[in-house]
Design a protein around this motif. Sequence first.
Motif, short mmCIF file in Angstrom:
data_model
loop_
_atom_site.label_atom_id
_atom_site.label_comp_id
_atom_site.label_asym_id
_atom_site.label_seq_id
_atom_site.Cartn_x
_atom_site.Cartn_y
_atom_site.Cartn_z
N ALA A 1 41.50 45.48 41.90
CA ALA A 1 40.96 44.44 42.78
C ALA A 1 41.35 43.04 42.32
O ALA A 1 41.17 42.08 43.06
CB ALA A 1 39.44 44.56 42.83
N LYS A 2 41.83 42.92 41.08
CA LYS A 2 42.22 41.64 40.48
C LYS A 2 41.07 40.64 40.46
O LYS A 2 41.18 39.51 40.93
CB LYS A 2 43.44 41.06 41.19
CG LYS A 2 44.61 42.01 41.11
CD LYS A 2 45.90 41.30 41.27
CE LYS A 2 46.96 42.37 41.25
NZ LYS A 2 48.03 42.20 40.42
N TYR B 1 26.36 42.66 28.55
CA TYR B 1 27.80 42.73 28.31
C TYR B 1 28.40 43.83 29.17
O TYR B 1 28.51 44.97 28.76
CB TYR B 1 28.09 42.98 26.83
CG TYR B 1 27.91 41.75 26.00
CD1 TYR B 1 28.96 40.85 25.86
CD2 TYR B 1 26.71 41.46 25.39
CE1 TYR B 1 28.80 39.69 25.12
CE2 TYR B 1 26.54 40.32 24.65
CZ TYR B 1 27.59 39.44 24.53
OH TYR B 1 27.43 38.29 23.80
N GLY B 2 28.80 43.45 30.39
CA GLY B 2 29.34 44.41 31.32
C GLY B 2 30.49 43.89 32.16
O GLY B 2 31.06 44.63 32.93
N MET B 3 30.84 42.62 32.02
CA MET B 3 31.95 42.07 32.81
C MET B 3 33.27 42.57 32.25
O MET B 3 33.51 42.49 31.05
CB MET B 3 31.96 40.54 32.75
CG MET B 3 30.82 39.87 33.46
SD MET B 3 30.74 40.15 35.21
CE MET B 3 32.05 39.15 35.81
N GLN B 4 34.11 43.11 33.12
CA GLN B 4 35.43 43.53 32.70
C GLN B 4 36.43 43.34 33.82
O GLN B 4 36.05 43.25 34.99
CB GLN B 4 35.44 44.96 32.18
CG GLN B 4 34.94 46.00 33.15
CD GLN B 4 34.82 47.36 32.49
OE1 GLN B 4 33.80 47.63 31.89
NE2 GLN B 4 35.83 48.17 32.59
N TRP B 5 37.69 43.25 33.47
CA TRP B 5 38.76 42.99 34.42
C TRP B 5 39.05 44.26 35.20
O TRP B 5 39.31 45.31 34.64
CB TRP B 5 40.00 42.53 33.67
CG TRP B 5 41.21 42.34 34.52
CD1 TRP B 5 42.32 43.11 34.53
CD2 TRP B 5 41.42 41.32 35.49
NE1 TRP B 5 43.22 42.64 35.44
CE2 TRP B 5 42.69 41.53 36.05
CE3 TRP B 5 40.67 40.25 35.95
CZ2 TRP B 5 43.22 40.71 37.03
CZ3 TRP B 5 41.20 39.44 36.93
CH2 TRP B 5 42.45 39.67 37.46
N ASP B 6 39.01 44.16 36.52
CA ASP B 6 39.38 45.27 37.40
C ASP B 6 40.78 44.97 37.91
O ASP B 6 40.97 44.09 38.75
CB ASP B 6 38.39 45.40 38.55
CG ASP B 6 38.65 46.62 39.41
OD1 ASP B 6 39.72 47.24 39.27
OD2 ASP B 6 37.77 46.97 40.23
N ALA B 7 41.77 45.71 37.41
CA ALA B 7 43.17 45.41 37.72
C ALA B 7 43.52 45.74 39.17
O ALA B 7 44.38 45.09 39.76
CB ALA B 7 44.09 46.19 36.79
N LYS C 1 44.62 34.16 42.42
CA LYS C 1 45.73 35.11 42.39
C LYS C 1 46.24 35.28 40.97
O LYS C 1 46.62 34.32 40.32
CB LYS C 1 46.84 34.65 43.31
CG LYS C 1 46.39 34.62 44.74
CD LYS C 1 47.54 34.50 45.67
CE LYS C 1 46.98 34.52 47.08
NZ LYS C 1 47.87 35.00 48.05
N GLN C 2 46.23 36.52 40.51
CA GLN C 2 46.72 36.87 39.18
C GLN C 2 47.84 37.89 39.33
O GLN C 2 47.67 38.90 40.00
CB GLN C 2 45.60 37.48 38.33
CG GLN C 2 44.46 36.55 38.03
CD GLN C 2 44.83 35.56 36.96
OE1 GLN C 2 45.61 35.84 36.08
NE2 GLN C 2 44.27 34.37 37.06
N LYS C 3 48.97 37.64 38.71
CA LYS C 3 50.07 38.61 38.76
C LYS C 3 50.01 39.57 37.59
O LYS C 3 50.55 40.66 37.65
CB LYS C 3 51.40 37.89 38.79
CG LYS C 3 51.61 37.14 40.08
CD LYS C 3 53.01 36.64 40.20
CE LYS C 3 53.14 35.97 41.56
NZ LYS C 3 54.50 35.66 41.89
N VAL D 1 30.45 39.83 40.86
CA VAL D 1 31.90 39.65 40.95
C VAL D 1 32.25 38.19 40.67
O VAL D 1 31.61 37.28 41.19
CB VAL D 1 32.40 40.04 42.35
CG1 VAL D 1 33.87 39.70 42.51
CG2 VAL D 1 32.16 41.50 42.62
N VAL D 2 33.29 37.99 39.86
CA VAL D 2 33.85 36.66 39.61
C VAL D 2 35.30 36.72 40.04
O VAL D 2 36.09 37.49 39.49
CB VAL D 2 33.74 36.25 38.13
CG1 VAL D 2 34.44 34.93 37.89
CG2 VAL D 2 32.30 36.17 37.69
#
Length: 70
Positions: free
Chosen positions: A19-20, A11-17, A37-39, A32-33
């Motif tokens: 690098a998006k 359990y280590g996946m987290q959102w990097d804002a 494009k995420q706003k 990396v996943v």
Amino acid sequence: MRYRCPSCGRYGMQWDARAKLLLCYYNTCNYVVRMGKQKNVPSPQEISTAISKDAEEIQHRPLDNIIPAV
């Protein structure tokens, strides 16, 4: 919130804002996943969908539980 990494299984996946993208927290993995494009910050369901899609399409193995670890 952290999610199960499709590469190392921890359990280590987290959102990097900055690098998006989704990034595994562990230095030994750093998987990396990319989610396109995420706003804004994606919802937990969008993150779970991206991880399961990556696990099935790229690594050719399904994940049983992508439940976030709180």
